[in-house]
Design an enzyme around this catalytic site. Structure first.
Site, PDB file in Angstrom:
ATOM      1  N   ARG A   6       0.725  -1.380   0.173  1.00  0.00           N
ATOM      2  CA  ARG A   6       0.678   0.061   0.035  1.00  0.00           C
ATOM      3  C   ARG A   6       0.868   1.217  -0.276  1.00  0.00           C
ATOM      4  O   ARG A   6       1.456   1.603   1.227  1.00  0.00           O
ATOM      5  CB  ARG A   6      -0.885  -0.366   1.169  1.00  0.00           C
ATOM      6  N   ASP A  44      -4.043   2.850  13.985  1.00  0.00           N
ATOM      7  CA  ASP A  44      -2.731   3.867  13.719  1.00  0.00           C
ATOM      8  C   ASP A  44      -3.296   5.152  13.112  1.00  0.00           C
ATOM      9  O   ASP A  44      -4.078   6.000  13.679  1.00  0.00           O
ATOM     10  CB  ASP A  44      -3.100   2.725  12.035  1.00  0.00           C
TER      11      ASP A  44
END
Length: 536
Positions: free
Chosen positions: A170, A450
């Site tokens: 990603r 996160d």
């Protein structure tokens, strides 16, 4: 030798500002930098224009307009087209593990027993220059057959086992810069760096091994942004001399506008896409941010916004129906729980939540799911093995699902509490502090946090404050209340960590960022943008 003397040879117009460390020259080669510069020169203008379109669209939302399905692309939504082929190594993705690109994480994730591993340069990585380039070294080593790791504290050696998880990378979203690489006087986009370096160094090696160069594409807000990725992928394939359609992407539907354009996103990327993913945490953040000025969409505590109801339920069902109609995978969302040590009852309760969440996903028709910790792989795997005996569920059409715009925007029921306010502040400040120290995935209160969950925390406090939202005890959320609770929570953190550790960390800077974001007159787009100025 000074940092400037260590800079790698670079093509005309390219300057590398980051300090060169061991093996960085293997990644930042003149040919690789030329490849990055070409991506920047061809596509950065479009990227910038698309970011401006986001800002223009936000003005309409702020004025009270609701997101809706696009009238001009009705024919795409009603057409019978399907995506191109899905490669063999991506046919079974029942459990995916995600995490940052540090070496130990990559080895453990690839060995975890999950079907795939998403190496994350975005929300789970703090984009220090060292983290970004070390991550590329680690991924290159995986394909070169030399990925191992020795923990010098314990002496334990980690190395790749046979049949590791399929690797998916990603890159950062379109909005994030990489200030350490400048092309023609302008910082290059982080997306071009992360995608470009990985593709340049590994694509041909990956394909020679019979595998797929695969990517997760984050934070798209429209089919036009998907079209830009299509052009980037196709150009990179041509430049690297590999067949058109070799790169395969899964797009995270993690913004509210993108959820109304899922068919269109699949259509734009139809030769390169294999599926969509329910990026639940960023989606909550986007919902709050995009509708934040409209009191109609005032949210309850974060803990009340669960996938089984309201806007989250509607969009996940629509994603399954949309993907399967087009022959694409519908991936489920993240289980952020992590093992609770020395407390078997609490640990089992956490795992039970994961199990129930995965049973909902598999039962609804998702083709796979995400976990954040290796210990959750067998939990999720057992559920999908039991409820999904086939490699995927493309045969589950969900024609019974009818989702309206109103359902897509339905607000979760629940209270706003002082406890929720305090939790937002504690999580937000601690996460930003760790991020500033170079850590992008942070265990807090038995969850792996996160950037997305920190974004929810600060955006929700902003929304509550903007509307002077009432708490369950009748008090309104005011700047005085936020500042008072903030001061108390920061004091508690200092007591918890100890004065010396607190003062030696970056808590003061993190607190300033969090408070400035929540007290701002407008909801800032991303906390990582002002935080990156301190990081870089």
């Amino acid at each position: 030798m000074t940092v400037a003397e260590k800079q790698p040879p670079a093509p005309a117009g390219v300057v590398v500002h980051g300090a060169m460390r061991p093996r960085f020259d293997e990644i930042l080669t003149p040919a690789a930098l030329t490849f990055l510069a070409d991506l920047h020169r061809r596509f950065d203008r479009s990227r910038v224009e698309l970011l401006k379109l986001r800002a223009e669209r936000q003005k309409h939302f702020d004025a009270g307009e609701w997101p809706d399905f696009l009238p001009d692309s009705r024919d795409i939504r009603s057409g019978d087209w399907r995506i191109r082929n899905i490669p063999t190594d991506l046919q079974d993705r029942r459990v995916e593990i995600t995490g940052p690109t540090d070496r130990k994480m990559i080895v453990n994730a690839l060995n975890s027993g999950a079907k795939t591993f998403m190496a994350d340069f975005e929300d789970a990585t703090s984009p220090t220059f060292q983290n970004v380039i070390d991550g590329q070294i680690n991924l290159k080593d995986r394909w070169a057959g030399r990925l191992d790791f020795t923990d010098f504290g314990t002496g334990k050696r980690y190395e790749l086992k046979p049949n590791p998880a399929v690797l998916i990378v990603r890159p950062r979203g379109w909005h994030l810069p990489e200030d350490h690489i400048v092309v023609d006087g302008k910082a290059i986009a982080g997306a071009f760096v992360d995608f470009g370096l990985y593709a340049f160094h590994n694509a041909r090696t990956i394909m020679a091994a019979g595998a797929t160069p695969a990517f997760y594409l984050p934070k798209l807000e429209s089919h036009l942004e998907a079209r830009l990725w299509r052009d980037v992928l196709a150009h990179a394939e041509a430049a690297l001399g590999i067949p058109y359609g070799s790169f395969k992407a899964t797009v995270l539907i993690e913004t509210l506008p993108a959820a109304f354009e899922m068919d269109e996103i699949l259509y734009e990327l139809r030769d390169h896409i294999v599926g969509l993913n329910c990026g639940r945490w960023d989606y909550i953040f986007s919902y709050i941010k995009r509708l934040g000025k409209n009191r109609r969409f005032l949210t309850p505590d974060r803990s009340a916004m669960v996938m089984g109801s309201a806007f989250l339920r509607a969009y996940s069902l629509l994603l399954i129906k949309t993907c399967h109609r087009r022959g694409a995978f519908a991936m489920g969302g993240m289980a952020a729980q992590i093992p609770v040590k020395n407390d078997p009852a609490t640990n089992e309760a956490a795992f039970a939540k994961v199990r129930a969440d995965k049973e909902r996903e598999a039962g609804d028709g998702h083709d796979g799911t995400w976990v954040a910790h290796p210990d959750l792989v067998p939990v999720a795997m057992e559920v999908f093995n039991r409820l999904m005996p086939t490699p995927n569920q493309l045969h589950v059409s969900r024609e019974d699902v009818i989702v309206t715009r109103e359902q897509m925007l339905g607000v979760h029921e629940g209270s706003r509490t002082e406890t929720g306010l305090r939790e937002n502040i504690r999580v937000g400040v601690q996460y930003i502090e760790a991020w500033l120290r170079g850590r992008g995935a942070v265990p807090l209160y038995n969850l792996m946090e996160d950037a997305a969950t920190a974004e929810i925390s600060r955006a929700q406090v902003w929304q509550w404050l903007h509307h002077a939202a009432p708490l369950d005890d009748g008090r309104a959320v005011t700047s005085a209340l936020v500042e008072a609770v903030f001061a108390e929570e920061v004091t508690k953190l200092r007591e918890t960590f100890g004065a010396d550790a607190f003062d030696a960390g970056r808590f003061y800077e993190a607190g300033d960022i969090f408070l400035s974001l929540t007290l701002a007159s407008e909801c800032p787009e991303f906390l990582t943008l002002p935080a990156y100025r301190l990081l870089a």
